[in-house]
Enzyme design. Structure first.
Site, PDB file in Angstrom:
ATOM      1  N   ASN A   1       0.809  -1.223   0.000  1.00  0.00           N
ATOM      2  CA  ASN A   1       0.000   0.000   0.000  1.00  0.00           C
ATOM      3  C   ASN A   1       0.845   1.277   0.000  1.00  0.00           C
ATOM      4  OD1 ASN A   1      -2.406   1.345  -0.001  1.00  0.00           O
ATOM      5  ND2 ASN A   1      -2.922   0.929   2.149  1.00  0.00           N
TER       6      ASN A   1
ATOM      7  N   HIS B   1     -14.743  -5.205  10.517  1.00  0.00           N
ATOM      8  CA  HIS B   1     -14.314  -3.878  10.975  1.00  0.00           C
ATOM      9  C   HIS B   1     -15.516  -2.998  11.266  1.00  0.00           C
ATOM     10  CE1 HIS B   1     -10.001  -3.206   9.309  1.00  0.00           C
ATOM     11  NE2 HIS B   1     -10.124  -4.422   9.803  1.00  0.00           N
TER      12      HIS B   1
ATOM     13  N   ARG C   1     -13.799  -6.070  15.169  1.00  0.00           N
ATOM     14  CA  ARG C   1     -12.853  -5.040  15.599  1.00  0.00           C
ATOM     15  C   ARG C   1     -13.616  -3.730  15.741  1.00  0.00           C
ATOM     16  NH1 ARG C   1      -7.825  -2.267  12.231  1.00  0.00           N
ATOM     17  NH2 ARG C   1      -9.398  -0.748  11.653  1.00  0.00           N
TER      18      ARG C   1
ATOM     19  N   TYR D   1      -7.601   6.979  13.745  1.00  0.00           N
ATOM     20  CA  TYR D   1      -7.309   5.810  12.909  1.00  0.00           C
ATOM     21  C   TYR D   1      -8.530   4.870  12.879  1.00  0.00           C
ATOM     22  CZ  TYR D   1      -6.162   1.220  11.498  1.00  0.00           C
ATOM     23  OH  TYR D   1      -6.234   0.011  10.861  1.00  0.00           O
TER      24      TYR D   1
ATOM     25  N   ASP E   1      -7.401  -2.115  17.468  1.00  0.00           N
ATOM     26  CA  ASP E   1      -6.076  -1.851  16.876  1.00  0.00           C
ATOM     27  C   ASP E   1      -5.549  -0.510  17.387  1.00  0.00           C
ATOM     28  OD1 ASP E   1      -3.864  -1.574  15.272  1.00  0.00           O
ATOM     29  OD2 ASP E   1      -4.895  -1.973  13.373  1.00  0.00           O
TER      30      ASP E   1
ATOM     31  N   HIS F   1      -2.699   0.649  16.470  1.00  0.00           N
ATOM     32  CA  HIS F   1      -1.979   1.157  15.298  1.00  0.00           C
ATOM     33  C   HIS F   1      -0.704   1.925  15.662  1.00  0.00           C
ATOM     34  CE1 HIS F   1      -1.845   2.061  10.944  1.00  0.00           C
ATOM     35  NE2 HIS F   1      -2.604   0.981  10.888  1.00  0.00           N
TER      36      HIS F   1
ATOM     37  N   GLU G   1      -4.224  -4.952  19.301  1.00  0.00           N
ATOM     38  CA  GLU G   1      -3.245  -5.061  18.203  1.00  0.00           C
ATOM     39  C   GLU G   1      -2.318  -3.857  18.165  1.00  0.00           C
ATOM     40  OE1 GLU G   1      -5.189  -5.162  14.382  1.00  0.00           O
ATOM     41  OE2 GLU G   1      -3.322  -4.648  13.378  1.00  0.00           O
TER      42      GLU G   1
ATOM     43  N   GLU H   1       1.624  -6.954  11.378  1.00  0.00           N
ATOM     44  CA  GLU H   1       1.194  -6.764   9.983  1.00  0.00           C
ATOM     45  C   GLU H   1       2.274  -6.093   9.141  1.00  0.00           C
ATOM     46  OE1 GLU H   1      -2.391  -4.434  10.628  1.00  0.00           O
ATOM     47  OE2 GLU H   1      -1.360  -2.610  10.056  1.00  0.00           O
TER      48      GLU H   1
ATOM     49  N   ARG I   1       0.508 -11.478  13.283  1.00  0.00           N
ATOM     50  CA  ARG I   1      -0.334 -10.945  12.196  1.00  0.00           C
ATOM     51  C   ARG I   1       0.349 -10.971  10.823  1.00  0.00           C
ATOM     52  NH1 ARG I   1      -4.708  -8.864  11.749  1.00  0.00           N
ATOM     53  NH2 ARG I   1      -4.180  -6.732  11.128  1.00  0.00           N
TER      54      ARG I   1
ATOM     55  N   HIS J   1      -3.201 -10.451   8.839  1.00  0.00           N
ATOM     56  CA  HIS J   1      -3.633  -9.165   8.300  1.00  0.00           C
ATOM     57  C   HIS J   1      -4.541  -9.434   7.094  1.00  0.00           C
ATOM     58  CE1 HIS J   1      -2.023  -5.101   6.487  1.00  0.00           C
ATOM     59  NE2 HIS J   1      -3.168  -4.916   7.122  1.00  0.00           N
TER      60      HIS J   1
ATOM     61  N   ASP K   1      -6.224  -3.500   1.387  1.00  0.00           N
ATOM     62  CA  ASP K   1      -5.048  -3.278   0.531  1.00  0.00           C
ATOM     63  C   ASP K   1      -4.311  -4.585   0.238  1.00  0.00           C
ATOM     64  OD1 ASP K   1      -4.663  -2.155   3.429  1.00  0.00           O
ATOM     65  OD2 ASP K   1      -2.659  -2.827   2.876  1.00  0.00           O
TER      66      ASP K   1
ATOM     67  N   GLU L   1      -8.379 -11.639   9.677  1.00  0.00           N
ATOM     68  CA  GLU L   1      -9.035 -10.348   9.458  1.00  0.00           C
ATOM     69  C   GLU L   1      -9.766 -10.384   8.110  1.00  0.00           C
ATOM     70  OE1 GLU L   1      -6.304  -7.054   9.172  1.00  0.00           O
ATOM     71  OE2 GLU L   1      -7.901  -5.575   9.470  1.00  0.00           O
TER      72      GLU L   1
ATOM     73  N   TRP M   1       2.015   6.735  12.514  1.00  0.00           N
ATOM     74  CA  TRP M   1       0.630   6.745  12.027  1.00  0.00           C
ATOM     75  C   TRP M   1      -0.049   5.434  12.343  1.00  0.00           C
ATOM     76  CZ3 TRP M   1      -1.815   3.703   8.229  1.00  0.00           C
ATOM     77  CH2 TRP M   1      -3.185   3.999   8.077  1.00  0.00           C
TER      78      TRP M   1
END
Ligand code: KDG
Ligand code: MG
Length: 419
Positions: free
Chosen positions: A54, A139, A164, A176, A227, A229, A253, A279, A300, A329, A333, A356, A419
């Protein structure tokens, strides 16, 4: 030895049929960008591998086109292990997301070819079924706690057994995992990275409220995931993991960046909330310590970004020795080609945890016809020989590449953050 084997390629019937005569990279954007490798043998059997990274798609396309494909022509498609070693050891410059995604694309395409030649669904080539269906998580997200609680309810109504939950945070403009489009959260939305602003204190104040309400509304049976993130420091992550204990998460996560694997020791010391990570990992070496010290519960790392089935199988076996289970994961993407291969892997792997499943849009599904199906919270891979995912190249050509990068995060004072 290698020279003798090469001469066999030219003389032995079945080996000759398996000779790779063509390979090409297909870049398409049916709703989002995907890179796919198609490998063809002399007998006309072809295999597909996902090569999507991605926001860095063309780097992998070039790596394949310029440095991998010239080495593939003339090789025996049946020599999956040797081909893997050739591109990993033989490249000298090993590991890294671009290299390992390119190797994964070759590896999955070869497993697809060999399964088709054998006339078997890919999971049979790995050792057969360990389960009938693969538990997946969807999600759910919302602009605030209330809306997220409702969204989780929608997933439960659709039959999901695991969800999630990501919610908007008061005072954070773009949290996020929260989108206006509900199912389709696509973070890579602009040509240059969107700048988001992050505040950990506000986040840490909101997440426990979300999960308290989720348990109060939806009861004890639904599996809930979250998550982080990579946004928290280890001690902040330890605090969140501890605060979430009463709500019994399936996992938390990416609680903190895992560049320093040891930092998970701190989270572990303070909390019994199960942890998932990986991931962004590309190799068994990225998680060796995390696994052997039992600092995580779920790994993941998935097929497309970590060298394909050949490498991830090794990683999963290593994880099994330490009671770490898989939780691949599966964001949008990762193309349906990766999902197809992952589902065959999940159907076989003894230490499976969860998969996922963030659903692809209709345009993506039309370009990548597949035989996997969703039923009552589980995905089922089909019985088509190979991984069961194809590409409609004519349709793919109608969706040209559209440059998009992932967002970045800064703190309120302007400092760069994860991020
Ligand atoms: O490309 C980045 C996404 O795949 C990632 O942000 C999604 O964290 C993610 C997840 O858990 O699906
Ligand atoms: Mg994630």
């Amino acid at each position: 030895m290698a020279i003798e084997d090469n001469s066999q390629v030219r003389t032995e019937g079945s080996v000759r049929d398996r000779e790779i005569v063509a390979a090409r990279v297909i870049v398409t954007c049916p709703g989002r960008n995907f890179v796919t490798l198609k490998i063809e043998t002399r007998s006309g059997v072809y295999g597909l591998g996902d090569a999507t990274l991605n926001g860095r798609e063309l780097a992998v396309a070039s790596y394949l086109q310029d440095h991998v494909i010239p080495n593939l022509i003339g090789r025996d498609a049946g020599r999956i292990e040797d081909t893997w070693q050739f591109f990993y050891r033989g490249a000298y410059w090993r590991r890294g997301p671009v290299t390992m995604t390119a190797i994964a694309a070759v590896d999955v395409a070869l497993w697809d070819i060999l399964s088709k030649i054998a006339g078997l669904p890919l999971y049979q080539m790995l050792g057969g079924r360990s389960r009938d269906g693969v538990l997946v998580y969807g999600h759910a997200n919302g602009k605030d706690v209330e809306e997220t609680v409702q969204e989780v309810g929608r997933y439960i109504e659709k039959g999901y057994k695991a969800v999630r939950a990501q919610s908007g945070v008061p005072g954070i403009k773009k949290a996020y995992g929260v989108s206006n489009l509900k199912n389709a959260y696509e973070p890579a939305e602009s040509e240059l990275p969107l700048e988001t602003v992050w505040n950990t204190t506000k986040y840490l104040n909101t997440v426990p409220q979300l999960f308290e309400k989720l348990r109060a509304t939806h009861g004890p049976d639904i599996e809930l995931l979250h998550d982080g993130h990579h946004r928290m420091t280890p001690i902040e992550a330890a605090r969140l993991a501890r605060d979430l204990e009463p709500y019994r998460l399936f996992w938390l996560e990416d609680a903190t960046p895992a560049d320093n694997q040891q930092s998970f020791e701190l989270i572990r010391r303070h909390s019994i909330t199960p942890l998932a990570v990986g991931e962004v990992f590309n190799s068994i070496w990225d998680c060796k310590q995390l696994i052997e010290k039992q600092l995580i519960d779920y790994i993941r790392t998935t097929i497309v970004h970590a060298g394909g089935i050949t490498h991830v199988r090794r990683l999963a076996d290593f994880a099994a020795l330490h009671q770490v289970r898989t939780g691949f994961h599966g964001a949008t993407d990762l193309s349906p080609v990766c999902m197809g291969a992952a589902l065959h892997f999940d159907t076989w792997v003894p230490n499976f945890g969860i998969q996922e499943y963030m659903q692809h849009c209709q345009e993506t599904n039309d370009v990548f016809p597949h035989d996997y199906t969703f039923r009552e919270g589980r995905l089922y891979c089909g019985q088509t020989p190979g991984h069961g995912v194809d590409i409609d190249e004519k349709l793919a050509a109608k969706y040209p590449y559209s440059p998009k990068q992932l967002p970045i995060a800064r703190l309120e004072d302007g400092s760069m953050w994860d991020w």
